[in-house]
Motif scaffolding. Sequence first.
Motif, short mmCIF file in Angstrom:
data_model
loop_
_atom_site.label_atom_id
_atom_site.label_comp_id
_atom_site.label_asym_id
_atom_site.label_seq_id
_atom_site.Cartn_x
_atom_site.Cartn_y
_atom_site.Cartn_z
N ALA A 122 0.82 -1.21 0.00
CA ALA A 122 0.00 0.00 0.00
C ALA A 122 0.85 1.26 0.00
CB ALA A 122 -0.93 -0.01 1.21
N ALA A 123 2.00 1.24 0.69
CA ALA A 123 2.83 2.44 0.75
C ALA A 123 3.35 2.82 -0.64
CB ALA A 123 4.00 2.22 1.70
N SER A 124 3.64 1.82 -1.45
CA SER A 124 4.08 2.13 -2.82
C SER A 124 2.97 2.76 -3.63
CB SER A 124 4.56 0.84 -3.51
OG SER A 124 5.73 0.36 -2.88
N HIS A 125 1.73 2.49 -3.24
CA HIS A 125 0.58 3.03 -3.98
C HIS A 125 0.28 4.46 -3.58
CE1 HIS A 125 -3.20 2.87 -6.18
NE2 HIS A 125 -3.81 3.37 -5.12
N ASP A 126 0.37 4.76 -2.27
CA ASP A 126 -0.05 6.11 -1.83
C ASP A 126 0.99 6.85 -0.99
OD1 ASP A 126 -0.23 4.93 0.73
OD2 ASP A 126 -2.38 4.59 0.54
N GLY A 127 2.11 6.20 -0.70
CA GLY A 127 3.18 6.89 0.03
C GLY A 127 3.03 6.94 1.53
N ALA A 128 1.98 6.35 2.08
CA ALA A 128 1.76 6.39 3.53
C ALA A 128 2.27 5.11 4.18
CB ALA A 128 0.27 6.57 3.82
N GLY A 129 3.04 5.25 5.25
CA GLY A 129 3.51 4.08 5.98
C GLY A 129 4.61 3.34 5.25
N SER A 130 4.63 2.01 5.42
CA SER A 130 5.67 1.17 4.82
C SER A 130 5.04 -0.02 4.13
CB SER A 130 6.64 0.66 5.90
OG SER A 130 7.24 1.73 6.61
N ASP A 131 5.74 -0.57 3.15
CA ASP A 131 5.32 -1.82 2.54
C ASP A 131 5.70 -2.99 3.44
OD1 ASP A 131 4.28 -0.68 0.24
OD2 ASP A 131 6.14 -0.89 -0.91
N ARG A 359 -13.06 3.27 -2.25
CA ARG A 359 -12.29 4.51 -2.30
C ARG A 359 -10.78 4.21 -2.46
NH1 ARG A 359 -16.52 7.57 -3.28
NH2 ARG A 359 -17.58 8.51 -1.47
N ASN A 360 -10.10 5.08 -3.22
CA ASN A 360 -8.64 5.05 -3.33
C ASN A 360 -8.09 3.73 -3.85
OD1 ASN A 360 -8.19 7.72 -2.43
ND2 ASN A 360 -8.40 7.06 -0.30
N LEU A 361 -8.81 3.10 -4.75
CA LEU A 361 -8.28 1.90 -5.39
C LEU A 361 -7.60 2.28 -6.71
CD1 LEU A 361 -11.15 -0.64 -4.68
CD2 LEU A 361 -8.93 -0.47 -3.56
N LYS A 362 -8.31 2.95 -7.56
CA LYS A 362 -7.74 3.44 -8.82
C LYS A 362 -7.49 4.95 -8.73
CE LYS A 362 -8.16 -0.65 -10.70
NZ LYS A 362 -6.97 -1.51 -10.90
#
Length: 556
Positions: A122-131, A359-362
């Motif tokens: 998820a972090a690679s997708h939106d920049g929040a937190g870590s993968d 929400r926030n999938l694409k």
Amino acid sequence: MAKVYDVVVVGSGAAGGMAATELCLKGLKVLMLERGPKFNIATDFEHHRKPYNFPFRGRVRPSERAMYNYTADEWNKKHFVNELENPYTGKKFVWVRAQAVGGKTLHWGLVSLRFSPQDFKAASHDGAGSDWPISYEDVEPYYSKVEDWIGVCGHTDHLENNPDSHFLPPIPLTCAENIFRGQIESKFAGRPVIQGRSATVTKPGFHGRVPCHWCGHCGRVCNVAASFSSAGVLLPIAEKTGNLTTRTNAVVWRVTTDSENRAKSVVFIDRITRQVEEVYGKVIVLGAGTLDSTRILLNSRNDDHPDGLGNSSGVLGKYFCEQIMAGSISGIIPRLKGNTNRGGDAHPEGGGIYIPRFRNLKEKSKDFVRGYGYEGGGGSSEFPGFANKIPGFGAEFKEEVKKYYATVISIGSFGEVVPRAENHVEIDPAVRDAWGIPVLKFEVEWGPNELAMGRDANDAQREMFEKAGIEIIGERTTPLPPGWSIHSAGTARMGDDPKTSYLTKFNQSHDIKNLFVADASCFVNSTEKNPTLTILALSLRTADYIAEKMRTGDLS
């Protein structure tokens, strides 16, 4: 000379029960520690006793209310901790803790959802937190094995963010749920309403287990093990191997280490006698639940590990995550008014309807990252909640209740709480529990992202009900307190870098090679999905790794 077990496992619920069972099947001698007693699920609970046969209609009597968490009732209260004996401090938090062999799996909601490939990155997708240091492909074989073991019913939906499981036949929707689904899917593109995915056996002949008999009393412990619990499904398998020893009433205090920086023993206090005891293992596995495992590790600090056992990274206790329950809504479907079909009375938990995250999938929202899903159902329970709002009594009152019985539809949101270092737990040096063990202090609160997500979820639930033509009879738009979801995760997260994570990608301590943590404390993020299926899969994966490393001598 004290006996040394191959593995000492702390906890008997989803994580501990799965790890112990798999290790026993691999031929290892396992000692499992559980702080509560062992009950016979078939005979020690009053599953089908009617509410009116209890003095307070099944509710915990007022004089005992302070002793139990919000989920306790007269059917299940004996397998929860006494809150007065088990305090915690800090900011407002709701911490539900079981105290019986089987842990919280005795009475969980049964919702079984796989995390998606995007959830692990998820972090690679939106920049929040870590993968996560692992991918969906790493876990997928273990999801499949767990599902083939415990039984998960549902429908194949082919949704990218909600990978399908190896399903048993789904639980049929009630009339209200079918109408709701039709209305939502016709008015909201890309917003499917799917059948609930539940850890419930729905057909005969599944590993010799009897199927669900639709009593609707899952929360009172399933007396035939049609719904999954560690006590009803996993541990009987472990016991048959002859490799499992269970020590009940063991309140774990700390893990000790030897001069070679290896985990040596587990020290516990007998819950009844208050005597201190110590047991030894070649490998120690903590699976007591996110916050209890972290508490044990923090309380295990010594001269070599002054900030908590194996906590050279300093992240132990940090990056707490879970799901915010921002709101809920219920209403009646007008066309069903007067229909006295009582469908829904016996809905197995985890069935009903589920509205996956949209929400926030694409696309990306400007107000928040990640997303939420809704769990819900139609029809009424054994004691319909709406009846409290209907005036009158006697025969006329009963007729009014019957008119609305099948009309009710309700949903509630579960939104991802993105892990932040400041959301953490620590040991309170000034407060101890009834056994003299220091307690946890909570520094957890909702942040701007969760609150913005919650507002959006509340707007969306009202929009859906209004466009579906449902008469709203109740709505909550204030978030429940942290912890209410009972989906606590993080605080000992996994990662590739020992400077920023507590565990390796195989749930092994970076600092102490024969110490493992198998529960949701390893989570890097919580997603909007219920965690138990992923806990089971990761615990199974951890146990397989331990067994292989012990076979090759790599943990010696």
